[in-house]
Design an enzyme around this catalytic site. Structure first.
Site, PDB file in Angstrom:
ATOM      1  CG  ASP A  26      -1.391   9.565  -1.627  1.00  0.00           C
ATOM      2  OD1 ASP A  26      -2.309  10.218  -1.096  1.00  0.00           O
ATOM      3  OD2 ASP A  26      -1.375   8.317  -1.666  1.00  0.00           O
ATOM      4  CB  SER A  38      -3.844   6.411   7.204  1.00  0.00           C
ATOM      5  OG  SER A  38      -3.225   6.932   6.047  1.00  0.00           O
ATOM      6  CB  VAL A 161      -4.081  12.473  -9.942  1.00  0.00           C
ATOM      7  CG1 VAL A 161      -4.281  12.039 -11.393  1.00  0.00           C
ATOM      8  CG2 VAL A 161      -2.634  12.237  -9.509  1.00  0.00           C
ATOM      9  CG  HIS A 212     -13.910  -3.075   9.044  1.00  0.00           C
ATOM     10  ND1 HIS A 212     -12.937  -2.167   8.676  1.00  0.00           N
ATOM     11  CD2 HIS A 212     -13.292  -3.958   9.863  1.00  0.00           C
ATOM     12  CE1 HIS A 212     -11.789  -2.490   9.235  1.00  0.00           C
ATOM     13  NE2 HIS A 212     -11.972  -3.565   9.971  1.00  0.00           N
ATOM     14  CE1 TYR A 243      -9.004  -6.015  13.217  1.00  0.00           C
ATOM     15  CE2 TYR A 243     -10.730  -6.636  11.680  1.00  0.00           C
ATOM     16  CZ  TYR A 243      -9.882  -5.687  12.197  1.00  0.00           C
ATOM     17  OH  TYR A 243      -9.887  -4.407  11.709  1.00  0.00           O
ATOM     18  CG  ASP A 546      -4.666 -27.200 -21.257  1.00  0.00           C
ATOM     19  OD1 ASP A 546      -5.361 -26.276 -20.766  1.00  0.00           O
ATOM     20  OD2 ASP A 546      -4.955 -28.405 -21.090  1.00  0.00           O
TER      21      ASP A 546
END
Length: 818
Positions: A26, A38, A161, A212, A243, A546
């Protein structure tokens, strides 16, 4: 790659599968790596609109609870509007269908008993599930990694990476700033950075990061003394895209109630760019107060702050201890990206996954990597909705991905009707009949970019001729009685149906027949000119498709499957398994087609075609290549509507003329244009299976009651699994139910009950206009599958009596088709 909760879950489950050679890297520190893990608030609401996402959430709950990283506080979703209250009634039933115990519908007062600081006067009630709760994603990641380390896995943080090296189309190494790591398999579980790794291997990853907002209040008087073991339930106020969760004596509010804030992953990858941001995590942005205090969401009438303090008056004039814009991501359809890369062997993807499903996603992808079949906790699962190959070519464009990603963000908590259609990125794929259909008042739905007629407004003029029952409010939205007209008209005279989106897959070469014997469940050694119905299975015996297989020549077959994502997913499986002596050609847009069905189909077509259409000359389930007037066509004698008729296919450039010839010749037969809604109800009445609804990889052919399409004398993929299942005994079967109350119709997804026992749920439902009854297809325990058995269907908190029937419900002796 990626040591957040998804990557750590995959490593943990690979260790459980016996893998010892896994390295996890990472770019950030372990295990608070700087991605969404995180900062995510970790809400686990299990009841989603689909079974796969619901079951992955439930698995995550159990896994993280066992890891001591989950607090089972319960979760409540409240209804601000009557429409939302009706949805919560349905949602509770989805929870029952998916096996969630203890779900309750609460009155406003009962909701306030559990969350005292809310204003109960502004809600109609709530849906409460006691096993919902909060996942501590960083702790869970750390614990899963420790257990994976015990199996020999290695984890490296602060490791950037820079490339994925390939050779001859296969993974060779992951290149990092500290040097390459040789490997033959790579799993990319980097979420918001996924598209960057796609660019390294020329794979389009249709995913866009979005920000957000999340805020945590100062300690509130209403929560004084709230430091205790038992926390309040989570709270969702979805009518305003918000929320809430408790933080001791403080209260957090998360808001999607603002315009989409999209982020380019290029701007947040690599140390130089991250240093420039000056923020705690690369997945954070500076808090933008205007998006909280001003109304910037195009669908809402209140700002996030005004909506929050209306429901939670304690927020009025409070200060905030924490304010962030936190990043996560959306795909064009809002679903994850799972599975093996198509262009690079050994490359796997597990992206666009929230903490809610993270533990389950790791189980699914680890099983898939190790055993070739996606499973959840060792059980078959239908991962098709998340399969990376579901995306069509246009989904790789920035305009489409960002446009639809923004829409998914806007609608993440919105009350969206299942038949509500997107308005942006439309008319991408149009059949050659589109303009003709538009003139007839076609109601077009977007299906993987195709504009597909659902019904024709012009057919509403026939309502004096055909009786079509009314539907209750929710089921009547975005629907037309034209569906019932078209259903009855195809039974009465003749109809024409656009089959352009159906996919033809040509299989040619010396090894074609032997290959299809291995690929499909039925005997493919049929005479030239004949067809067979068969299933295509995975190694677990689960139904991948199918298919109708028509033999056009000794070494040439035409397989017909659905369109859109089934075209790409099914054709990929076929290509992946094809030997070198077989050629595969996929006609997903290079041909167009019309179904001409109904009692007068032969009379209409006989003067037009250069072949004998009699029963002897062109028997049922046969195929001919011929001409319709001056158009080269391939004609298949079958009908998904269950009527006499033919599917007629031609290269796309002839399509408009094909429509005109059939339409004009059909006028003396009062031909009716027919949309997908009518095809859905006619096929349901006839008992024909719909892949993705009533046949999926969760079920084998015997459970799906299509054992007649299995020839166990042939050797095919999945044969051993289904023989073993048959030997052990089939404990559930797909059966039709009819509602006892005439004119009543329900939706799919709702539980089938015997008293308080949930027996199954409706995987497909509609009205049968010929038999004049509501129909529900469901997988029920075999002891309930006997015709005549009485059960109940729950719909919007009401129960309706239903009876198990023999199938097919319409024309059981096949007289009309034959």
């Amino acid at each position: 790659m990626g040591a957040g909760c998804v990557g750590c879950s995959a490593a943990y489950h690979l260790a459980d599968q016996g893998r010892e050679d896994v390295v996890v890297v990472d770019q950030g520190p372990l295990f608070e790596t700087g991605g969404s893990t995180s900062h995510a608030p970790g809400l686990v609401y299990q009841t989603a609109g689909g079974k796969m996402m619901s079951h992955m959430a439930a698995y995550t709950r159990d896994l993280y609870y066992d890891l001591d990283s989950y607090r089972m506080s319960g979760g409540i979703e409240v209804a601000y509007t009557e429409d939302r209250w009706d949805l919560l009634k349905r949602k509770r039933e989805w929870g029952q269908s998916y096996g969630f115990d203890g779900g309750e519908l609460l009155s406003p007062a009962e909701t306030a008993e559990r969350i005292p600081q809310i204003n109960e006067a502004v809600i109609h009630g709530g849906y409460y599930l006691p096993t919902d709760g909060k996942a501590h994603a960083v702790d869970a990641s750390r614990e899963m990694a420790e257990r994976a380390r015990d199996a020999g896995h290695e984890f490296y943080g602060n490791t950037l990476v820079t490339d994925i090296e390939t050779e001859d189309g296969a993974v060779e190494a992951v290149v990092t700033e500290d040097g390459p790591i040789a490997c033959d398999e790579v799993l990319v579980a980097t979420n918001i950075w996924g598209p960057l790794f796609g660019e390294m291997v020329d794979t389009d990853i249709p995913l866009v990061p979005c920000s957000h907002q999340y805020l945590v209040s100062e300690p509130l008087e209403e929560l004084a003394g709230a430091e205790r073991e038992i926390e309040q339930p989570l709270l969702r106020h979805q009518d305003f895209s918000e929320y809430f969760r408790q933080h001791g004596e403080s209260y957090g509010v998360g808001s999607y109630n603002h315009e989409p804030l999209l982020v380019d992953p290029e701007d947040i990858y690599g140390p130089e760019k991250l240093d420039d941001l000056g923020l705690e995590y690369p997945s954070l942005r500076e808090f933008t107060a205007e998006h909280f205090y001003e109304n910037t969401h195009p669908d809402h009438e209140k700002s996030a702050y005004d909506a929050a303090r209306e429901l939670v008056p304690a927020f009025d004039d409070c200060d905030w201890e924490k304010q962030i814009n936190g990043m996560f991501c959306f795909t064009p359809d809002g679903m994850p990206v799972l599975g093996p890369d198509e262009g690079t062997d050994g490359l796997w993807w597990s992206l666009a996954i929230w903490v809610t499903q993270s533990g389950g996603a790791g189980s699914v992808v680890a099983e898939w990597m190790e055993n070739g079949v996606p499973r959840l906790d060792g059980e078959r699962i239908d991962a098709t909705p998340a399969h990376i190959s579901r995306f069509q070519s246009h989904a790789g464009s920035r305009e489409f991905t960002y446009g639809r990603g923004a829409q998914q963000y806007r609608e993440v908590y919105q009350l969206i009707h299942p038949r509500e259609q997107p308005t942006d990125q439309r008319t991408l794929r149009r059949s050659p009949f589109y303009d003709r259909q538009d003139e007839l008042g076609a109601e077009f739905y977007d299906t993987n970019g195709w504009e597909v007629p659902q019904w024709y407004e012009s057919n509403e003029s026939l309502l004096d001729e055909y009786d079509v029952p009314d539907r209750p409010d929710w089921l009547a939205r975005n629907w037309s009685k034209a569906q019932g007209v078209e259903h009855q008209a195809v039974r009465d005279k003749v109809a024409m149906f656009d089959m352009t989106t159906f996919t033809g897959i040509e299989v040619t070469g010396e090894g074609a027949m032997a290959f299809l014997q291995r690929l499909l469940t039925n005997d493919m050694d049929v005479s030239v000119g004949r067809m067979r119905y068969a299933a295509m299975l995975n190694e677990d015996g689960g139904i991948l498709a199918d298919i109708t297989a028509a033999r056009l020549g000794p070494d040439r077959y035409l397989l017909t499957t659905g369109g859109g994502n089934s075209a790409t997913i099914h054709s990929r499986w076929i290509r992946d398994h094809a030997p070198e002596d077989v050629s595969i050609t996929v006609h997903d847009s290079s041909r167009s087609g019309i179904g001409v069905w109904g009692p007068e189909a032969r009379e209409l077509l006989e003067p037009l075609v250069e072949t004998d259409l009699s029963n002897d000359g062109f028997p049922f389930y046969s195929v001919r290549e011929t001409y319709l007037k001056d158009i080269p066509v391939t004609m298949l004698r079958l009908s998904y509507a269950g009527e006499l008729g033919w599917e007629i296919y031609t290269p796309t450039e002839y399509g408009a003329r094909l429509w005109d010839i059939v339409w004009n010749a059909g006028q003396e037969h009062d031909i009716t244009p027919m949309g997908w809604e009518a095809l859905a109800s006619t096929s349901l009445e006839k008992g024909y299976r719909l892949w993705g609804s009533d046949v999926t990889p969760e079920y084998n052919p015997y459970e799906a009651n299509i054992g007649f399409a299995v020839d166990t004398e042939t050797e095919f993929i999945g044969r051993e699994a289904i023989l073993e299942a048959r030997e052990e005994g089939i404990d559930q079967q797909l059966v039709p139910l009819t509602l006892d109350e005439t004119g009543m119709v329900v939706d799919s997804g709702h539980p089938i009950l015997d008293g308080e026992d949930v027996l199954g749920y409706g995987c497909r439902a509609d009205y049968g206009y010929t038999i004049d009854a509501g129909i529900v297809y469901a997988y029920l325990p075999t002891e309930y599958a006997e015709p005549g058995t009485s059960v109940e269907v729950s719909y919007e908190n009401e129960r309706y009596r239903a009876t198990v029937e023999s199938e097919p419900l319409f024309d059981p002796d096949m007289e009309r088709m034959r």
